[in-house]
Motif scaffolding. Structure first.
Motif, PDB file in Angstrom:
ATOM      1  N   LYS A  18       1.346  -1.402  -0.164  1.00 16.34           N
ATOM      2  CA  LYS A  18       0.430   0.215  -0.104  1.00 16.34           C
ATOM      3  C   LYS A  18       1.083   1.405  -0.134  1.00 16.34           C
ATOM      4  O   LYS A  18       0.515   1.835  -0.941  1.00 16.34           O
ATOM      5  N   SER A  19       1.932   0.787   0.862  1.00 14.78           N
ATOM      6  CA  SER A  19       2.991   2.594   1.046  1.00 14.78           C
ATOM      7  C   SER A  19       3.535   2.496   0.284  1.00 14.78           C
ATOM      8  O   SER A  19       3.875   4.271  -0.324  1.00 14.78           O
ATOM      9  N   ASP A  42      -2.442   6.087   8.053  1.00 14.35           N
ATOM     10  CA  ASP A  42      -1.637   4.574   9.112  1.00 14.35           C
ATOM     11  C   ASP A  42      -0.510   5.434  10.531  1.00 14.35           C
ATOM     12  O   ASP A  42       0.399   6.255  10.208  1.00 14.35           O
ATOM     13  N   SER A  46       4.057   4.916   8.027  1.00 13.15           N
ATOM     14  CA  SER A  46       5.480   4.905   6.689  1.00 13.15           C
ATOM     15  C   SER A  46       5.653   5.781   5.668  1.00 13.15           C
ATOM     16  O   SER A  46       6.828   5.789   5.536  1.00 13.15           O
ATOM     17  N   ASP A 140      -3.230   6.531   2.323  1.00  9.16           N
ATOM     18  CA  ASP A 140      -2.337   5.632   2.908  1.00  9.16           C
ATOM     19  C   ASP A 140      -2.711   4.876   3.986  1.00  9.16           C
ATOM     20  O   ASP A 140      -2.471   5.925   4.889  1.00  9.16           O
TER      21      ASP A 140
HETATM   22 MG   LIG Z   1       1.466   0.818   4.832  1.00  5.17          MG
END
Ligand SMILES: [Mg+2]
Ligand SMILES: Nc1ncnc2c1ncn2[C@@H]1O[C@H](COP(=O)(O)OP(=O)(O)OP(=O)(O)O)[C@@H](O)[C@H]1O
Length: 283
Positions: A18-19, A42, A46, A140
């Motif tokens: 995802k990131s 998040d 990250s 994110d």
């Molecule tokens: Mg992530």
């Protein structure tokens, strides 16, 4: 003039990419001259650390944006510039990249979101007045089915699902598609751009058996239309993330092919002045 879209990189398991996909899509678009607003939703932060943004004690983060009204925390005050990066004797210019950062305190936003009963729309409503200052916003989210994940989902005009090229990735994809299905009727503006198989393993000209099986399964689950090219398992990607650049900056633009195709899919949703900056051939 279309309103700049919000893209969300979704996946209900850790380590699905995802990131990485959010980061590399934003870097790709920023490099082409498109102003990008990243939103780190998040508590692991990250994206904030991948972008090299230091959260300042006296400036608001996404926590305040989600839990306080505009009169108390102006969303513009929470937007940080992404610092440029030195790479050997070159400078990688990040003037088009901006971030609403997070830190681990963001976890507590889950309680406030839960009690509001409006998790799905809070981030979307907060971004709405400012998103036209950018060409695109990229969110994110966290890996679990939390209220932060819900508010990320609801913020999205376009969703992309990265899924690791293994059994865990297939399961994450299934859970993520369930989540979308559950909320789809409340989110008529949301559209899935596609699924990116992440960390695909190749030996010579062929995928490994595990990679081939999982990519075939993903294709059966989502259909060929929604299949995007895979991101290869590669140390170059990891190095690029660590050095706060993109594989292209390290001389490996071919590794960003999936990101190029994703940008093509996004192009029709972008305001015309920015859509025209995206070349049809990889750069
Ligand atoms: Mg992530
Ligand atoms: N192409 C690649 N090959 C191998 N490893 C990679 C590649 N791209 C990224 N990684 C590494 O894979 C890990 C997981 O990626 P990423 O952080 O993007 O996943 P995520 O879905 O955001 O995870 P989380 O759920 O914890 O937020 C990271 O440590 C990253 O450095």
């Amino acid at each position: 003039m279309p309103i700049p879209p919000t893209v969300v990189s979704l996946g209900l398991a850790g380590g699905q990419g995802k990131s990485t996909v959010a980061l590399m899509l934003g870097r790709y678009l920023g490099r082409l001259g498109i102003p990008v607003l990243f939103v780190d939703c998040d508590p692991q932060s990250s994206l904030t650390s991948f972008l090299g943004v230091q959260v300042q004690p006296d400036t608001p983060t996404l926590l305040e944006v989600l839990t306080q009204p505009e009169e108390k925390t102006k969303i513009l005050d929470a937007i940080a510039s992404v610092p440029d990066v030195k790479l050997g004797d070159r400078t990688i210019n990040n003037t088009n990249l901006f971030l609403i950062p997070s830190d681990d305190g963001l976890e507590s936003a889950n309680y406030k979101l839960a009690s509001s009963g409006l998790s799905l729309f809070i981030l979307r409503n907060r971004l709405q007045p400012i998103v036209s200052n950018f060409g695109v916003a990229i969110v994110d989210p966290p890996p679990e089915r939390s209220h932060l994940a819900q508010t990320s989902l609801g913020a999205g005009d376009r969703w992309v699902i990265p899924a690791e090229s293994n059994v865990k990735g297939v399961q994450s994809l299934l859970r993520t598609m369930e989540l979308i299905k559950e909320f789809k009727t409340a989110l008529p503006y949301g559209e899935l751009l596609g699924v990116v198989p992440f960390r695909a393993r190749w030996t010579g000209r062929h995928p490994t058996n595990a990679t081939k099986t999982s990519i075939d399964t993903i294709r059966q689950l989502v259909g060929s239309e929604l299949m995007l090219p895979h991101i290869l398992e590669s140390d170059v990607f990891k190095n690029a993330i660590n050095q706060r650049v993109a594989p292209t900056d390290l001389g490996q633009p071919n590794l960003e092919y999936a990101i190029h195709v994703l940008a093509q899919r996004l192009k029709p949703a972008l305001p015309e002045e920015y859509a025209k900056l995206i070349p049809s051939k990889p750069v």
